[in-house]
Each structure stands twice: as C-alpha cells, then as structure tokens.
Design a protein around this motif. Structure first.
Motif, PDB file in Angstrom:
ATOM      1  N   ALA A 474       0.830  -1.215   0.000  1.00  0.00           N
ATOM      2  CA  ALA A 474       0.000   0.000   0.000  1.00  0.00           C
ATOM      3  C   ALA A 474       0.860   1.259   0.000  1.00  0.00           C
ATOM      4  N   SER A 482      -5.103   2.722  -1.070  1.00  0.00           N
ATOM      5  CA  SER A 482      -3.799   2.312  -0.566  1.00  0.00           C
ATOM      6  C   SER A 482      -3.369   3.215   0.569  1.00  0.00           C
ATOM      7  N   GLN A 483      -3.587   4.512   0.390  1.00  0.00           N
ATOM      8  CA  GLN A 483      -3.163   5.450   1.426  1.00  0.00           C
ATOM      9  C   GLN A 483      -3.939   5.237   2.717  1.00  0.00           C
ATOM     10  N   LEU A 485      -5.127   2.399   3.693  1.00  0.00           N
ATOM     11  CA  LEU A 485      -4.613   1.154   4.251  1.00  0.00           C
ATOM     12  C   LEU A 485      -3.281   1.401   4.956  1.00  0.00           C
ATOM     13  N   ALA A 486      -2.383   2.157   4.286  1.00  0.00           N
ATOM     14  CA  ALA A 486      -1.072   2.444   4.853  1.00  0.00           C
ATOM     15  C   ALA A 486      -1.218   3.226   6.158  1.00  0.00           C
ATOM     16  N   LEU A 521      -1.738  -6.421  -4.414  1.00  0.00           N
ATOM     17  CA  LEU A 521      -2.821  -5.693  -3.732  1.00  0.00           C
ATOM     18  C   LEU A 521      -3.508  -4.846  -4.790  1.00  0.00           C
TER      19      LEU A 521
END
Lengths: 725, 52
Positions: A474, A482-483, A485-486, A521
């Motif tokens: 991510a 992704s952001q 998730l990160a 992912l």
C-alpha cells in the motif's frame, strides 16, 4: 496541483511559457495574485514582502492582510508557480489565484460610489441640521429666511447627487408601471423640497430641508450595509473559484504544453496526471488508471479506465497518467450542459418574495393614499393650496420608510457577520429568510455527509504477517485506498514487510515479491477475487488465496451532530444518493436517517426535491456534486461545502467554508432569529408611524417632530439588529 | 448678528474640508486593507529612513 506545475516549469521553462506569451501579446508586466491563508501579523507582512521583493524579476509585491492575499507586479514571464516555493520557503502556505475570476475591482467601484454619496449626504445633512437647530430654537424674520435659503442652496445639489440611486430605481419601476420602495421615497423627497422652497420664498415658518437630507442619509446607510454584506460574500465566493486555476497539459508532437483550459480545442490530446481533474469531455487514447466519479455521480467505487473509455469533465484520475482526446470542450462539456437543468429548476426560487418586498407592497400604496387624503381633506376644509400641500408633505416625510429601509439590511448584516465567523458564506440576499422557513433537510451522501476519504473496516480480520505485506504494497501507491490502508497500518503499529521488486500497475494495483512468492494488492479481477457492492481492495499475500479489505467512507466531522440537532429541532431529514444501495443504507442506519434513496440520478434528485416542495415542504438541500446541482437549485434554499464543484457552489445559496457540518443547524437557528428581528423591526417602524401620523394629518407636525421621529426610529431599528451579534 | 456672516461660511468651509479629505481617502484606496494598515504601523522596517 502545485507540485505538477512546478515540475513542468523546471523541466522546460521555455516551452511552458512560450504559448502563454503569444496569447497575451507580451504585456510589459505580469500581475499575479497568491492567496496566503496563514498570514496574520505585521511580521508576516514584512517577511513575505521582503522575500518577494528580493527577487530581481518581481517589481513590487504588496500584501493585503484583510483579504489574506498578495498582489505582485513582475516580469511578464514570471509564473505564480515560481513564487510559491519562495513563500513556502518562508514558512507560509500559498496558493495561486486566477486573477480573471477576481472581478472585485469592478464591483468595488459601485461600493465606492455609494460611499461617496453617503459622505455627501452626511456632510450636507449635518450642515443643514446646524442651521435648522437655530431655526427651531427661535431664529425669526430675516435671519430665519437667510438660514432657509442657505439650507436650500446646500440641499438641492446634495440631493441631486446623493439620491441618484433612488431616482433611477423609482424611474425604472414607474416606467414599467410598478411600485417599489423607491417610489414613495422619491415622492417624499420631491414634495418636501418643492413645498419647502415654496414656503421659503413666502418667508414661511416650516421648511423640511433637513428632513429630506437625513432621510437620504439613513436610506443610503441601509443600502451601503446591504451592499457591503453582499460584496464580502461575493469576494469570498470569487476567491474559492479563483483558487481552481483552470490549466491543462496539451500534447503536441510529443511535447507537453501547459495551456489555459479555455484554449483547448476539439481533438486535442490532453495529458491528465494522477490526482488531476479531467478538464474536458473526451475519450481515453492512452494509459491505464482508475477514475473517481464521486463528484459527478455520487459513486464511491473507482472505475477502471483504459483506452476507449469515455470520460467527462470533473472526474478525477487516480493512479496512472492518461492521455485523453477531447470530444467536447468549454460550454459543450457535460459539466456545462448541467447548467440547463439548473436554469429550469431555478425559476421556482425566483417566486419567493422577500420580507422587504412584501412590506413595501403593503406600505407604498398606503402612504400615498393617506397623504392624498390629507391633502384633499385639508384643501376642502381651508381651500388653501399652501396649507394642504404642506400637510401632505409632512405626512409623506413622517411616514418615510427609512426605518423600513434599514430594518432588513441591518439585520442581515449582523446575521451574515455572525455566520461568516462560524464559516458560512451567505451568497444570496434572501437566503437567510428562506433558511428560516425550512422544515425538511435533504442531504447528499458522498462528499457531503462523508468526507470522501475511505477508511478500512475489517482491519482486525487479517493475520499480522499479511498486514505487513499489505502495508508494504500500500505504501508504494498514491491511490486513496492504498493510502487509507497504509495509514491504518501505521496507526496499528504494523511495520511494512520487506517486499522486493515493488511496482505499481496503473489501473490495477501494486505487486512485488515477498519470500520468493509474488504478492499483489489491487482490483478484484486482477488479484483473483470477486467484486462485491462495497468498496474493496484485494490482497494476495503469496498464498494464492486472495482476501479483501473492505472500505467505508469516513464521516465528515460534525455530520452526526448536525443530523441529530436537525432532527431534534423537528426537521425531517432525508438522504438522497447516487451511490449503491448497500453503502447508502449503511450510512442511513449509522446516522439514524429513516428515509433514504440510493442510485438516484441527477434528475431523480431534483424531481424528489420538487415533489417535496409541491407537497408544501420547505426544503433545505445540502450537496456537493454535479449530480446535486439541479436539486440544489430546485430546493427552497441550498448549502454546499467549499470542497464542492464550482457548478454546485454557484447553484447554492450558502457555502460552508470549513470541513465541519455542525454549523448547519446553528445557521437555521440564527436565520430564524434574524427573521424574527426583521419582523420586530417592521413593528417598531410601524409603531413610530402610528404615533406620528395622526399628528401630521392633524397639521400639528413640525420639522422638529419629523426629525426626531425619523432619527429615533432609525437608531432603534439598528440597535435592535445589533442584538443578534 | 454680524458674527453670522463669518461663522456660517467658516462652518461650511470646515465641513467641506472634511468631506474633501474623506473623498481623497476613498479615491486613494485607503480602505482596501484596514487590517493590514493597522498592523503595518507596528513594523519597524522603515523607522530610520522612508521607503525608497
């Protein structure tokens, strides 16, 4: 945005500026404007000015602290993007402003003009009042006549100059055979001046020169307040528009040129970088990515984009660069075609008559009839033209609408100022009155009740090892999911695993190698999962069995509170969204909204709002997207957040400047109190008239009584309005 | 009452001077940035010599 612009200029400054210069016939000086939201003191002013003036290509820079803006005169080839790093280096946030959207200079001339007339009326009325006071305190014979003549000499030119706006308005209303507030004003002024001059020439006792001037002064003060309130709102709204500098990157023979969106033509190839917004309608010819359509349709699920897909202006490109061939530009884009829908819906709103207008409709004929009756009665009683005319003038002056003229603007100025401090911008003059009547509130979901940033829901369902891989994958992407998730992984204290050969495949996701196995992912189809109704990202952590992260949209701060407060205030709350059923139902349950509608098209939303209006409801629409625009215009009154598309902000009456939604119920409350004050003010003004009119009709009114009644009623009305602050 | 022949012109002239001064301030954009102008006098940047 700024990062991209800086990138092009540093790579190839010559080609970026070349078309710009040619288009504007090379002016000797460029005028630039930057918005500086962070400045607040004299040290900031001198620091920014010193920093900018130190550059040889800047001729002069001046900070305006009131508007939090800096105006720069510079060499023609200097761009705002070159100066933003300079200011950021000094520690201040800076954004470019589109100067063509800031039309404040022209509007300012009208305000200055009004202020000048107000000053002349003030000067003249003070001098004439000085002379009148000596007349009232006993000047007689030749002295009194001299004072009257001097007053007349001051009054006539002053009235002709200061009362010009009233004369013009009254004339344009009379020409089409209608009455407005300005007709009785002008009639009172003209009659007062004519009878006073006649009286003076016959060395009479009563002259109303001071009354005519004070009347003009108070009325102009009301007009000026009204104008200021609207000018403040307009300039703030303009600033929001100016912050979105419309530029696009045109590809020509493999070269990138930065051009204004207005210059784009049909068939042009346009490069849209990740994070950028589509400037035109078109078709993708190159590149792969995902598109965020939430502002247009309300869908939160990103759409996969590949060559051949049609795109509309306003969509946001998420992951990879896209090349688009323009099929519709400027006025023809779907964004602009939506304006037609808005124009149709708007006709409903113009049916609203403001409180001031309905008061004027009652008041204007009443006053004329009363004054005419007084004239007729006294003429039949005495057969003396002079007495009859004098009394008719006294009636008109005493019933002068100066308290009525101040009643509305004084209250709206106070209320708008109060709401502006809370981050609400009242754009429309009658928006407050309409807001006070609201009994039904319709919310849009995406971007209005939700912040438009996703949040991971089922973070706890995963093994720690899988989460470490997911965090590593991510963090390699700028995609919103992704952001999210990160960020969630970072907050949970999970360290990214060491994944090698990390790479992002635009439009699909990120992949890499972990302990010799490929890991992925991204989108369901690519990873090997099956797409459900909810927003998802699939993870294959090397086992070959993909699992999905579920995302929900984060609530906008204050959304829950706002809905609760509105319901507590006895208002019905509805949710209309273009998103899928599952997502909408989920949110409706979370906020306790009983009535909701999913998958609504723009036309559906507007139709629903119109249906509610036809059943007698006064609807407040809160929305941000293009799909809300028609509904915003159809509603009795509408609010949009500052993050909304320009088109939605234009269609709405009130703009919410901050992130927080909680000022909305508060605004309804303030609006209700403001309307109450306006009605109170009308009552105060009427009360003064009820006391003074019988005196005037009976012929007992003197210029002193007229002056006292007028000033005290105007001052009481203004003070009553100030209680709202 | 002779005194009126000076006093009235004097009061009118004084008022007109005030009006002219106000119009001058409006025309020279002195109300564009009231907050900034109030702060600028606190800056000691040009205390020693005027801005060139």
């Amino acid at each position: 945005m700024t990062a991209q612009i800086r990138h092009t200029t540093s790579v190839c400054p010559g080609c970026a500026t070349a078309p710009h210069e040619a288009a504007e016939a090379a002016p000797a000086e460029a005028r630039l404007a930057l918005s500086l939201p962070g400045i607040h003191c004299q040290a900031c002013i001198s620091m920014v000015e010193r920093g900018l003036n130190a550059r040889p290509d800047v001729h002069s820079a001046r900070v305006n602290l009131t508007l939090k803006r800096v105006m720069i005169e510079a060499d023609p080839d200097l761009r705002a993007a070159d100066l933003i790093p300079v200011i950021e280096g000094l520690g201040y946030e800076a954004h470019e402003l589109d100067l063509s959207a800031l039309a404040a200079t022209q509007a300012d001339r009208a305000g200055r003009d009004l202020l000048m007339r107000l000053a002349v009326a003030g000067f003249a009325s003070m001098n004439v009042m000085l002379l009148s006071v000596s007349v009232w305190s006993g000047a007689s014979d030749a002295t009194r006549d001299m004072f009257h003549w001097i007053s007349a000499a001051i009054t006539f030119p002053a009235i002709i100059f200061s009362a010009k706006p009233f004369l013009q308005n009254a004339w344009s209303a009379l020409r089409v055979g209608r009455l407005n507030m300005d007709v009785p004003i002008v009639l009172a002024l003209v009659l007062a001046l004519v009878t006073s001059l006649w009286e003076t020439s016959l060395s009479g006792e009563h002259a109303y020169f001071d009354a005519a001037l004070t009347l003009t002064f108070f009325l102009l003060a009301g007009r000026y307040l009204d104008y200021r309130t609207r000018a403040v709102a307009r300039s703030a709204a303009e600033e929001l528009t100016a912050l979105e500098v419309p530029r696009a990157i045109r590809l020509l023979d493999g070269q990138e040129y930065e051009v204004p969106v207005a210059d784009l033509g049909l068939g042009d190839l346009i490069l849209v970088r990740p994070g950028g917004r589509m400037p035109v309608d078109g078709e993708i010819v190159d590149g792969q990515s995902e598109l965020d359509r939430s502002l247009l349709t309300g869908e939160t699920l990103p759409v996969f984009a590949e060559p051949g897909l049609a795109v509309s202006a306003g969509e946001v490109n998420l992951t990879g660069p896209l090349t688009v061939r323009a099929t519709a530009v400027g006025e023809d884009t779907s964004l602009h075609r939506m304006a037609d829908l808005v124009a149709i819906a708007e006709s409903g709103r113009s049916r609203y008559t403001s409180l001031a207008d309905s008061a004027a409709k009652l008041y204007a004929p009443g006053v004329h009839v009363l004054s005419a009756l007084a004239f007729a009665g006294w003429f039949l009683y005495t057969f003396d033209m002079r007495t009859a005319l004098n009394i008719a003038a006294a009636v008109l002056i005493i019933t002068c609408p100066c308290a009525l003229g101040l009643a509305v603007p004084a209250v709206t100025t106070a209320a708008s100022g109060r709401l502006f401090k809370k981050g609400m911008l009242i754009k429309h003059a009658t928006a407050l009155e309409r807001l006070a009547e609201v009994d039904t509130v319709v919310f849009d979901k995406t971007g209005t009740l939700t912040a438009g940033t996703p949040e991971v829901e089922n973070f706890g369902d995963f093994q720690r090892a899988d989460l470490e891989v997911a965090a590593a994958l991510a963090s390699a992407s700028a995609h919103p999911l992704s952001q999210a998730l990160a960020r969630a992984a970072h907050e949970a204290g999970i360290k990214p695993a060491e994944v090698s050969e990390l790479q992002e495949i635009p439009g699909y996701g990120t992949e890499g190698r972990f302990r010799g196995k490929p890991v992925r992912l991204g989108r369901a189809v690519w990873v090997g999962g099956s797409q459900g109704a909810q927003t998802q990202a699939w993870l294959d952590a090397g086992s070959g069995k993909p699992a999905s992260f579920l995302f929900s949209d984060a609530l906008r701060p204050g959304a829950e509170q706002a809905v609760k407060d509105l319901q507590a205030a006895g208002k019905e709350v509805l949710l209309l969204s273009g998103d899928t059923e599952g997502a909408v139902e989920d949110l409706a349950l979370r906020l306790g909204i009983a009535k909701w509608m999913a998958g609504a098209l723009p036309g559906d939303k507007a139709a629903r709002v119109q249906m509610l209006a036809e059943s007698g409801k006064k609807v407040l629409m809160v929305g941000d997207g293009l799909n809300d625009t028609a509904a915003l215009a159809a509603a009795h009154v509408s609010i949009s957040p500052a993050s909304a598309l320009d088109a939605a902000r234009v269609a709405s009456d009130i703009v919410l400047l901050g992130q927080d939604l909680s000022p909305v119920p508060d605004a309804c409350d303030t609006a209700r109190r403001a309307t109450k004050r306006i009605r109170e003010n009308f009552r105060i003004a009427t009360l003064y008239n009820i006391i003074a009119v019988p005196l005037a009709v009976a012929g007992l009114a003197t210029p002193l009584i007229a002056a006292l009644a007028m000033s005290t009623s105007s001052i009481t009305v203004s003070l009553n309005a100030l209680r709202l602050r | 009452m002779q005194v009126l022949s000076y006093l009235i012109p004097i009061s009118l002239i004084l008022g007109a001077v005030g009006l002219a001064a106000f119009i001058y301030t409006v025309r020279s954009n002195q109300y564009d940035d009231p907050e900034g102008d109030a702060r600028r006098i606190l800056s000691d940047e040009w205390d020693d010599h005027p801005k060139p």
